[in-house]
Design an enzyme around this catalytic site. Structure first.
Site, short mmCIF file in Angstrom:
data_model
loop_
_atom_site.label_atom_id
_atom_site.label_comp_id
_atom_site.label_asym_id
_atom_site.label_seq_id
_atom_site.Cartn_x
_atom_site.Cartn_y
_atom_site.Cartn_z
N GLU A 257 -17.93 -4.28 -15.02
CA GLU A 257 -18.16 -5.03 -13.79
C GLU A 257 -18.78 -4.12 -12.73
O GLU A 257 -18.35 -2.99 -12.52
CB GLU A 257 -16.81 -5.57 -13.27
N LYS B 230 -19.05 -14.91 -11.94
CA LYS B 230 -17.60 -15.01 -11.88
C LYS B 230 -17.21 -16.35 -11.27
O LYS B 230 -17.71 -16.73 -10.21
CB LYS B 230 -17.03 -13.85 -11.06
N CYS C 76 -13.41 -9.36 -14.76
CA CYS C 76 -12.22 -8.75 -14.16
C CYS C 76 -11.00 -9.66 -14.24
O CYS C 76 -10.50 -9.99 -15.31
CB CYS C 76 -12.53 -8.34 -12.72
#
Length: 519
Positions: free
Chosen positions: A280, A343, A393
């Site tokens: 990330e 995301k 994440c």
């Protein structure tokens, strides 16, 4: 009856019953990484159950709350590292925020014990109500107020492969149910042995034996079976750049960061590779806006003749407004950018401020580029003939996101993360332990590339093929077969947890009716 509004008094924490509840909380905490004494989870609730003997509903809530607060105060200590070191906020702010989260999670423990005691007072046995209520409350906290399904009891067992295979039927909730049921049965056995004048729980023990035997039988059967997957294996390389968070976004270190990732990628690709994954925000600039740096990545992809998937912030126009996204780009062996994934589930107060129009005085707790917006779609990334689902994440702790990708055709899950925020704490290990369940639940291997670790390759049975250490430059390579994407959990989702919710509501209503009925 209406359940009493609980009030917490400090004396509840320090009497004999409160101390027993705290012992249970400490044992629960020790069952999670980094202590990792996973067997403690199977006996951790016994002191709490002893403390709950013949108590009122209000006391039952207090004791469950005390247990939960103790557990999460120990488990989540690392929040202070994130807030003070990287959020640059004083301890006077950090401690209340940390305690507020621990209190929020402890409420669900308190409600579980309250409901179990409420049912017991109406003749519904605790061996039935507590496991069901515990799962129901765990499920609620997985989505309420954005959700935080961190350190559920079942997660503590992530290394016991025969046990966790039932996650492809029930999710982690099935393992949690079994752990709580075991605690209650063992507690009742201890009461019988101690001469308390109660019978041995023969029926409950038999039920536990049947469930435990069936769970292990199913687990070994899945581990020994072969899923026919026609797709060829992919050669993958995961890169761990170990870029210090304090310098990660500094323009002065941009060149050094790129050089590290180029060097590690070339080393990892020496034997040939199909897919390289960087973590990330591995690229500390807007890939869209830096043609010179972007060309370096394109050239590298052509040189090693492989796909490169890397994290980078992105932006786009939405309703004539510039929107920032936490994203990953996929560059093909030809050097062409072929896809971008965004995301979808952002970190509250880390990547955006909830209700920021009502809380204009609250800033994000971490230093970043700006307030992010969630992606609009779950985009599959095509790596040759294999489709990949991207979890950025924190998204790795949410099973519904992994399910969505695999239902849509993903046969490999990729989790890119930057756990440098956590420092040298237990948080990276806790985060990693949860990710293991996404592979088992969906029968899809998971590739995890982390900036400072833990970088790992997990097959569809939850077996950790290889993993890195924390805070080291490293890379991990392996061949991985695409998953079968065939599990009952994919089809029914959290139906078992919803069933526990329905039963819990039924127990509460039944107990209320029984208590109102004239004797």
């Amino acid at each position: 009856m209406i359940l009493p509004a609980p009030r917490i008094h400090l004396t509840a924490f320090f009497d004999r019953q409160g101390l027993l509840a705290m012992v249970s909380g400490a044992l629960i905490a020790l069952s999670f990484p980094t202590a990792g004494l996973s067997l403690l989870a199977w006996i951790a609730l016994i002191p709490l159950l002893i403390s709950l003997e013949r108590v009122s509903l209000r006391q039952a809530f207090r004791l469950g709350f005390t247990c939960g607060l103790t557990a999460y105060a120990i488990i989540l200590y690392w929040i202070n590292i994130v807030v003070t070191r990287y959020g640059h906020l004083p301890w006077a702010v950090s401690i209340p925020l940390y305690l507020a989260l621990a209190v929020w999670l402890a409420l669900f423990y308190g409600l579980a014990t309250l409901i179990a005691r409420h049912g017991e007072s109406a003749g519904v046995k605790q061996v039935f109500t507590l496991p069901v209520a515990w799962v129901a409350l765990d499920f609620f906290r997985s989505f309420l107020l954005s959700g935080f399904p961190w350190a559920m009891l079942g997660h503590s067992q992530y290394r016991i492969l025969p046990l966790i295979q039932i996650a492809d039927l029930t999710g982690v909730y099935g393992i949690t149910f079994l752990i709580v049921l075991t605690n209650v049965v063992l507690y009742r056995v201890l009461r019988a042995v101690s001469g308390a004048g109660v019978p041995y729980p023969a029926k409950s023990a038999f039920l536990l034996l049947v469930l435990f035997t069936a769970t292990l039988f199913y687990g070994f059967n899945r581990l020994n079976g072969e899923d026919p997957v026609p797709d060829p294996a992919l050669r993958v390389a995961l890169i761990q750049g170990n870029i210090d968070q304090d310098i990660k976004w500094s323009p002065d270190f941009q060149e050094q960061t790129m050089a590290i990732y180029e060097r590690l990628t070339r080393e990892a690709a020496r034997g040939g590779v199909d897919l390289v994954v960087w973590p990330e925000s591995a690229v500390p600039f807007f890939f869209q806006d830096q043609p010179r740096q972007a060309e370096r990545i394109r050239t590298l992809a052509r040189e090693i003749n492989a796909f490169i998937l890397f994290g980078s912030p992105a932006h786009e126009l939405r309703n004539n407004t510039r929107t920032f996204l936490n994203s990953a780009f996929l560059v093909a062996p030809s050097g062409e950018t072929v896809a971008r994934g965004d995301k979808l589930h952002l970190v509250p107060f880390g990547e955006y401020v909830p209700l920021n129009h009502l809380l204009p005085f609250v800033n994000k707790l971490v230093v970043g580029i700006g307030d992010f917006s969630p992606g609009e779609h779950a985009v599959l990334l095509d790596v040759g003939r294999t489709r990949v689902g991207l979890l950025v994440c924190y998204e790795g702790i949410f099973p519904e996101l992994a399910r969505e990708y695999v239902r849509n055709g993903a046969r490999i899950l990729v989790n890119i993360t930057n756990d440098a925020w956590y420092g040298r704490s237990s948080a990276p290990f806790q985060h990693f332990s949860i990710a293991v369940f996404r592979a088992v639940e969906t029968r899809t291997p998971l590739l995890r590339a982390a900036n400072t670790g833990i970088t790992a390759i997990i097959d569809q049975n939850g077996h950790i093929r290889t993993m890195s250490n924390l805070f080291q430059e490293d890379y991990r390579t392996s061949e991985i077969k695409p998953g079968s994407g065939d599990s009952l959990y994919l089809k029914i989702g959290d139906s078992p947890a919803w069933l526990c919710v329905i039963i819990t509501i039924g127990v509460v209503l039944f107990a209320r009716f029984r208590r109102k009925r004239p004797q």
